[in-house]
Design a protein around this motif. Structure first.
Motif, mmCIF file in Angstrom:
data_model
loop_
_atom_site.group_PDB
_atom_site.id
_atom_site.type_symbol
_atom_site.label_atom_id
_atom_site.label_comp_id
_atom_site.label_asym_id
_atom_site.label_seq_id
_atom_site.Cartn_x
_atom_site.Cartn_y
_atom_site.Cartn_z
ATOM 1 N N CYS A 167 1.171 -1.457 0.434
ATOM 2 C CA CYS A 167 -0.402 -0.069 -0.084
ATOM 3 C C CYS A 167 0.654 1.291 -0.125
ATOM 4 C CB CYS A 167 -0.943 0.219 1.259
ATOM 5 S SG CYS A 167 -2.528 1.425 1.262
ATOM 6 N N TRP A 173 2.762 8.500 3.610
ATOM 7 C CA TRP A 173 2.570 9.153 4.871
ATOM 8 C C TRP A 173 2.672 9.016 6.337
ATOM 9 C CZ3 TRP A 173 0.648 13.562 3.653
ATOM 10 C CH2 TRP A 173 0.555 14.171 2.139
ATOM 11 N N ARG A 217 -11.308 9.427 0.389
ATOM 12 C CA ARG A 217 -9.909 8.687 0.656
ATOM 13 C C ARG A 217 -9.899 7.943 1.954
ATOM 14 N NH1 ARG A 217 -7.264 8.751 -4.058
ATOM 15 N NH2 ARG A 217 -6.279 6.783 -3.810
ATOM 16 N N THR A 218 -10.140 8.872 2.822
ATOM 17 C CA THR A 218 -9.293 8.189 4.440
ATOM 18 C C THR A 218 -10.333 8.930 5.239
ATOM 19 O OG1 THR A 218 -7.128 8.278 5.659
ATOM 20 C CG2 THR A 218 -8.341 10.514 4.932
ATOM 21 N N PRO A 220 -9.627 9.124 10.157
ATOM 22 C CA PRO A 220 -9.546 9.160 11.263
ATOM 23 C C PRO A 220 -10.104 9.297 12.148
ATOM 24 C CG PRO A 220 -9.007 11.502 10.582
ATOM 25 C CD PRO A 220 -9.977 11.085 9.448
ATOM 26 N N ARG A 233 -6.433 4.735 10.767
ATOM 27 C CA ARG A 233 -7.125 5.995 9.395
ATOM 28 C C ARG A 233 -7.694 4.640 9.024
ATOM 29 N NH1 ARG A 233 -6.688 10.728 7.914
ATOM 30 N NH2 ARG A 233 -5.579 11.823 8.929
ATOM 31 N N LEU A 234 -8.418 4.848 8.240
ATOM 32 C CA LEU A 234 -8.829 4.014 7.354
ATOM 33 C C LEU A 234 -8.225 4.528 5.839
ATOM 34 C CD1 LEU A 234 -12.438 2.383 8.134
ATOM 35 C CD2 LEU A 234 -9.960 1.342 8.433
ATOM 36 N N LEU A 235 -7.809 3.785 4.687
ATOM 37 C CA LEU A 235 -7.122 4.131 3.390
ATOM 38 C C LEU A 235 -8.192 3.603 2.517
ATOM 39 C CD1 LEU A 235 -3.735 4.642 4.196
ATOM 40 C CD2 LEU A 235 -5.077 5.968 4.331
ATOM 41 N N ARG A 236 -8.865 4.471 1.245
ATOM 42 C CA ARG A 236 -8.977 3.587 0.958
ATOM 43 C C ARG A 236 -8.730 3.283 -0.512
ATOM 44 N NH1 ARG A 236 -13.085 4.834 -3.691
ATOM 45 N NH2 ARG A 236 -12.866 6.639 -3.604
ATOM 46 N N VAL A 245 -9.516 -1.224 1.125
ATOM 47 C CA VAL A 245 -9.516 -0.522 2.005
ATOM 48 C C VAL A 245 -8.790 -1.220 3.267
ATOM 49 C CG1 VAL A 245 -10.774 0.406 4.868
ATOM 50 C CG2 VAL A 245 -11.786 0.356 2.695
ATOM 51 N N TRP A 339 -7.847 13.595 0.882
ATOM 52 C CA TRP A 339 -6.486 14.128 1.978
ATOM 53 C C TRP A 339 -5.099 13.955 1.025
ATOM 54 C CZ3 TRP A 339 -3.467 10.069 4.247
ATOM 55 C CH2 TRP A 339 -2.872 10.846 6.167
#
Length: 340
Positions: A167, A173, A217-218, A220, A233-236, A245, A339
């Motif tokens: 990822c 980040w 996209r994200t 928190p 923090r979820l990230l798509r 995800v 984001w």
């Protein structure tokens, strides 16, 4: 390897980058710089959930050839030879004459492809297969030992970027203290990261499934586990061979000394609820909510409910849920879909 190939390898490495989307046009241009006879190229990645190869990028093949290269060829004896080989294979390497194969006779030859080179992309000490690179040329003898060596060199860099468990956004980040795990479409490891302790939590996955459908996209937030609180923090992920995800997680140090109830109140503020609505959702009195709001303002150093809601949203001081006061759809309403 001559200077042109070295320059092309450097150019490919730059185009692949370490985060964000791959500049495939630049990758293919550099490949053609090193191998001038190339007229078609395809890169696939292995999707461990779908149990098949996904075309990540290509140029020069029609749909029929593309599909057969990605999905049919791996299941043939010629595909088996490719996966058994420790090095990239040239078309005439095959012990079983590849030019006699239905794939060549019915697809490649009529399209004008008279030479080919294929490389299995592998990672790690286990040499796990993560993808395949195919290239074709219109003239026989277009590829030689130098081409094989060049493809093997750039294949290592390609493999890192097509790894379905990788990822890039995490590397861009998040520092090494952040653990990570895939939640959607299935739970699993993220390449290069320690596993997230909360990734197997059914409640968190339910939230992730809601998040996947929101178009963001994200997002928190905080998550309570048996061993304490975690920043999440979820990230798509929308690029690469696997879309879904990912959850990035780190222990929550709680510098403001927030209590679980104060986080519930903060969640209500971010959701845009009134004190009365928060009280009804939490089954407490309105006066109790007012007291907690005052404490929250003090701890966050804010002067108003609106300011506190903004601080809590940006810092992720909320407790999301599928529905109720922490409904993720409500918490993210009006949020920036990107984001940076």
């Amino acid at each position: 390897m001559d200077t042109t190939m070295i320059a092309s390898a450097v150019r490919i490495g730059s185009a692949l980058g370490s985060g964000g989307a791959v500049e495939w046009d630049e990758v293919f241009a550099a490949l053609r710089q090193a191998l001038p006879e190339v007229c078609a190229v395809q890169v696939t990645g292995w999707d461990p959930v779908a149990r098949g190869f996904v075309v990540l990028a290509e140029d020069g093949y029609d749909r029929g050839i593309s599909r057969e290269l990605a999905h049919e060829l791996p299941r043939t004896r010629w595909g088996g030879q490719l996966f058994d080989s420790a090095v990239p294979l040239l078309m005439d390497d095959m012990p079983h004459n590849f030019r006699d194969s239905p794939h060549y006779q019915q697809r490649l030859r009529p399209a004008g492809f008279d030479d080919g080179l294929s490389a299995v992309l592998r990672i790690g000490r286990s040499r796990q297969v993560v993808g395949v690179l195919h290239a074709n040329a219109p003239v026989r003898g277009a590829f030689d030992e130098a081409a094989r060596a060049f493809t093997a060199t750039v294949g290592t860099a390609l493999a890192r970027r097509v790894d379905p468990l990788h990822c890039p956004g995490l590397d861009t980040w998040f520092g090494p203290e952040w653990t990570a795990g895939w939640l959607v479409p299935a739970t699993g490891a993220v390449a290069g990261r320690a596993p997230a302790p909360v990734a197997e939590d059914a409640g968190l996955r339910a939230v992730a499934e809601v998040f996947a459908g929101l178009g963001l996209r994200t997002v928190p937030f905080l998550w309570q586990a048996a061993d304490g609180w975690w920043r999440v923090r979820l990230l798509r992920v929308v690029d690469g061979p696997r879309a879904g995800v990912v959850a990035a997680c780190a222990p929550f140090e709680n510098p403001s000394g927030l209590t679980a109830r104060e986080l519930d109140i903060a969640t209500g503020l971010v959701a845009g609820l009134s004190n009365q609505a928060i009280a009804e959702a939490l089954v407490v009195s309105r006066r109790t909510v007012e007291t907690y709001v005052e404490r929250l303002l003090t701890k966050l150093g804010c002067q108003s409910r609106g300011e506190a809601a903004g601080v809590a949203a940006r810092a992720g001081f909320v407790r999301p849920s599928v529905d109720g006061i922490g409904s993720l759809a409500r918490l993210t309403r009006g949020a920036d879909p990107y984001w940076s």
